[in-house]
Design a protein around this motif. Sequence first.
Motif, PDB file in Angstrom:
ATOM      1  N   UNK A   1       0.721  -1.101  -0.079  1.00  0.00           N
ATOM      2  CA  UNK A   1       0.170  -0.058   0.026  1.00  0.00           C
ATOM      3  C   UNK A   1       0.795   1.000  -0.161  1.00  0.00           C
ATOM      4  N   UNK A   2       0.634   2.007  -1.013  1.00  0.00           N
ATOM      5  CA  UNK A   2       1.624   3.345  -0.990  1.00  0.00           C
ATOM      6  C   UNK A   2       1.136   4.225   0.197  1.00  0.00           C
ATOM      7  N   UNK A   3       2.023   5.158   0.756  1.00  0.00           N
ATOM      8  CA  UNK A   3       1.783   6.091   1.670  1.00  0.00           C
ATOM      9  C   UNK A   3       0.678   6.867   1.314  1.00  0.00           C
ATOM     10  N   UNK A   4       0.371   7.309   0.079  1.00  0.00           N
ATOM     11  CA  UNK A   4      -0.793   8.254  -0.472  1.00  0.00           C
ATOM     12  C   UNK A   4      -1.927   7.737  -0.014  1.00  0.00           C
ATOM     13  N   UNK A   5      -2.105   6.405  -0.175  1.00  0.00           N
ATOM     14  CA  UNK A   5      -3.269   5.506   0.097  1.00  0.00           C
ATOM     15  C   UNK A   5      -3.436   5.779   1.578  1.00  0.00           C
ATOM     16  N   UNK A   6      -2.530   5.221   2.499  1.00  0.00           N
ATOM     17  CA  UNK A   6      -2.681   5.180   3.883  1.00  0.00           C
ATOM     18  C   UNK A   6      -3.104   6.773   4.189  1.00  0.00           C
ATOM     19  N   UNK A   7      -2.457   7.577   3.626  1.00  0.00           N
ATOM     20  CA  UNK A   7      -2.897   9.039   4.175  1.00  0.00           C
ATOM     21  C   UNK A   7      -4.467   9.142   4.001  1.00  0.00           C
ATOM     22  N   UNK A   8      -5.024   8.859   2.741  1.00  0.00           N
ATOM     23  CA  UNK A   8      -6.579   8.725   2.673  1.00  0.00           C
ATOM     24  C   UNK A   8      -7.352   8.009   3.668  1.00  0.00           C
ATOM     25  N   UNK A   9      -6.724   6.898   3.886  1.00  0.00           N
ATOM     26  CA  UNK A   9      -7.402   6.009   5.123  1.00  0.00           C
ATOM     27  C   UNK A   9      -7.340   6.748   6.436  1.00  0.00           C
ATOM     28  N   UNK A  10      -6.172   7.492   6.660  1.00  0.00           N
ATOM     29  CA  UNK A  10      -6.214   8.307   7.813  1.00  0.00           C
ATOM     30  C   UNK A  10      -7.227   9.261   8.053  1.00  0.00           C
ATOM     31  N   UNK A  11      -7.520   9.936   6.893  1.00  0.00           N
ATOM     32  CA  UNK A  11      -8.321  11.076   6.750  1.00  0.00           C
ATOM     33  C   UNK A  11      -9.807  10.821   7.007  1.00  0.00           C
ATOM     34  N   UNK A  12     -10.187   9.401   6.539  1.00  0.00           N
ATOM     35  CA  UNK A  12     -11.566   8.998   6.452  1.00  0.00           C
ATOM     36  C   UNK A  12     -12.105   8.754   7.730  1.00  0.00           C
TER      37      UNK A  12
END
Length: 147
Positions: A136-147
């Motif tokens: 999982x790329x960090x950009x996807x993890x960032x989206x999950x953190x924001x959700x």
Amino acid sequence: MQFQIHRHSVCLADDMTDHMVPYDVRPSSKFSGLFRNLIARRYFPQVAGGDVVWVLCCGGEELIAWKTADNTFFSRLPAPEPAILSDPGWACAASITFAYYSPPEKRACQLFLACQGRPDEMRRAGVWEEYQSYHIPPSREALWREA
């Protein structure tokens, strides 16, 4: 001892049949052997693309994940693997459910959120190796953190 085995449906048409089957668990039976036996018996449906994750759950615990695309297993069980009937929680449950994740990224997201996105929590929970396998790329993890 007889356990009830159940799997989640993979699509609407799959809901037309019952996925509950009885399974005889011997005193020496292990979850990994049961999982592989069900795979050999074609208990799990073929899914278009073949890239899904099945997670064996018993007694409220996620114990083994199977990534079908590369036929990789990730176990949260201690080594050596204990017999199914050795744990009173598992024996009392007398049922095993297989949770379905498609695409596999859904499983990665579930692991990430369950551990608050913290690698140390993932290691403690025994899912770090599995999580890393999803790339999982960090950009996807960032989206999950924001959700």
